[in-house]
Enzyme design. Structure first.
Site, PDB file in Angstrom:
ATOM      1  CD  GLU A 155     -12.703   0.432  11.958  1.00  0.00           C
ATOM      2  OE1 GLU A 155     -13.136  -0.581  11.386  1.00  0.00           O
ATOM      3  OE2 GLU A 155     -11.636   0.994  11.641  1.00  0.00           O
ATOM      4  N   GLY A 179     -10.445   0.084   1.247  1.00  0.00           N
ATOM      5  CA  GLY A 179     -10.086  -1.120   0.495  1.00  0.00           C
ATOM      6  C   GLY A 179     -11.265  -1.867  -0.075  1.00  0.00           C
ATOM      7  NE  ARG A 203      -6.564  -3.797  10.452  1.00  0.00           N
ATOM      8  CZ  ARG A 203      -6.722  -3.861   9.139  1.00  0.00           C
ATOM      9  NH1 ARG A 203      -6.780  -2.727   8.442  1.00  0.00           N
ATOM     10  NH2 ARG A 203      -6.802  -5.009   8.514  1.00  0.00           N
ATOM     11  CG  HIS A 248     -12.129  -0.159   7.916  1.00  0.00           C
ATOM     12  ND1 HIS A 248     -11.684  -0.811   9.038  1.00  0.00           N
ATOM     13  CD2 HIS A 248     -11.272  -0.512   6.918  1.00  0.00           C
ATOM     14  CE1 HIS A 248     -10.608  -1.536   8.737  1.00  0.00           C
ATOM     15  NE2 HIS A 248     -10.342  -1.362   7.454  1.00  0.00           N
ATOM     16  CG  ASP A 263     -11.081   4.142   5.454  1.00  0.00           C
ATOM     17  OD1 ASP A 263     -12.235   4.589   5.254  1.00  0.00           O
ATOM     18  OD2 ASP A 263     -10.735   2.981   5.155  1.00  0.00           O
ATOM     19  CB  ILE A 293      -0.968  -0.013   1.190  1.00  0.00           C
ATOM     20  CG1 ILE A 293      -1.984  -1.153   1.022  1.00  0.00           C
ATOM     21  CG2 ILE A 293      -1.689   1.332   1.314  1.00  0.00           C
ATOM     22  CD1 ILE A 293      -2.889  -1.364   2.209  1.00  0.00           C
TER      23      ILE A 293
END
Length: 323
Positions: free
Chosen positions: A266, A287, A237, A284, A261, A156
């Site tokens: 969450e 991806g 994370r 999140h 993100d 990434i």
């Protein structure tokens, strides 16, 4: 043939779209709920688990004692209890890099949204305003000639670097080990220590897995080293950042903003930055592009096919060493 159990309940249309992608002749079972009773009905036959988000721990493995292989669809494996897997001789694999393009694009989206004050501009015009001069006075940034520091330089981090190059950003990176000079030249990056990256970068972007070494990697001390008015991006994370320290750094004016993100918590009500318009939070989703999801599924099913053919597996999860 060993039976495969998809242990996350998914919408049936999605499962049916996946079925043609499975190895020929593969026996696939699914669960419709998260109940242990439903899992137990597969106890005598299941050898392979296909896992997306469900926690695989000692208790789950005790319900499915014949399992020998867990294939996760995803770039991390925090939901896998590695000690429990190792204790019963179960191997596990995951799909690293499958979402690199999607996360990299989302990362750059967040950088631009902060630099261009996009949320404030869009919100104001939606409410009938036209705050051109106010935004000019607040200051609009550019990626060109801006120093961006990448913390982590795996698939990434490299995808972000590749996409930042045409903008003309100056790119620094830090990682456990520096890459070779040819790779640095290919991506236009320069290796520095974390301390030097923090003090030199107007945008710091996090691309590390969650481990004990990276938990709260960026806390109050680290943020104090960042330039006044700089930005922090996190698409890795939530636990990598000390959220309380970030809140203080934004509220006190040390950092101009952040874009996240990922969070500690969450879910609905989990955003601790709702009082700070300088912080952009997305759920999140970086991806989750269609292409990224398809790549992850294809990688996972190709690995299951290797298992069924008795071939060496790819992308095995490293198990804890014996103490």
């Amino acid at each position: 043939m060993p039976r495969i159990l998809l242990i996350d309940p998914l919408p049936l249309p999605l499962v049916e779209r996946m079925r043609p992608m499975f190895p020929a002749g593969a026996d696939l079972d699914i669960v419709s709920t998260l109940s242990e009773e439903e899992l137990a009905r597969h106890a005598t036959e299941t050898e392979i688990l296909l896992d997306i988000n469900r926690k695989v721990d000692a208790h789950l493995l005790s319900i499915l004692p014949r399992v020998r292989f867990v294939q996760r669809v995803g770039v991390g494996y925090v939901n896998l209890d590695l000690e429990a897997l190792k204790a019963v001789g179960v191997v596990a694999a995951y799909t690293p890099g499958a979402n690199a393009v999607g996360v990299a694009e989302h990362t750059i989206l967040l950088m631009l949204a902060l630099l261009k004050r996009f949320p404030a501009a869009e919100s104001a015009t939606r409410q009938g305003g036209w705050p051109t001069m106010e935004l000019f006075q607040a200051g609009l940034g550019e990626l060109a000639n801006t120093t961006v520091g990448l913390v982590g330089f795996g698939s990434i981090g490299r995808a972000v670097a590749l996409r930042l190059a045409p903008f003309g950003s100056r790119l620094l990176y830090t990682a456990r080990h520096a890459v070779d000079p040819a790779t640095e030249q290919q991506f236009g990056v320069r290796y520095v220590s974390l301390n030097d990256l923090l003090t030199s970068s107007m945008i710091v972007s996090l691309h590390v897995p969650l481990t004990e070494a990276t938990r709260k990697l960026i806390g109050e001390a680290e943020m104090s080293k960042m330039p006044l008015g700089s930005f922090l991006i996190n698409t890795s994370r939530g636990e990598v950042i000390d959220e309380a320290a970030l809140h203080r750094a934004i509220q006190g004016g040390k950092l101009a903003g952040a874009a996240l993100d990922v969070l500690y918590n969450e879910g609905p009500g989990g955003n601790p930055f709702v009082d700070l318009p300088q912080v952009i939070v997305t759920p999140h989703m970086a991806g989750g592009s269609r292409a990224a999801v398809e790549r992850a599924i294809q990688m996972a099913l190709a690995n299951i096919a290797r298992y069924l053919r008795g071939e060496p597996l790819l992308d095995l999860v490293p198990m804890p060493s014996t103490s």
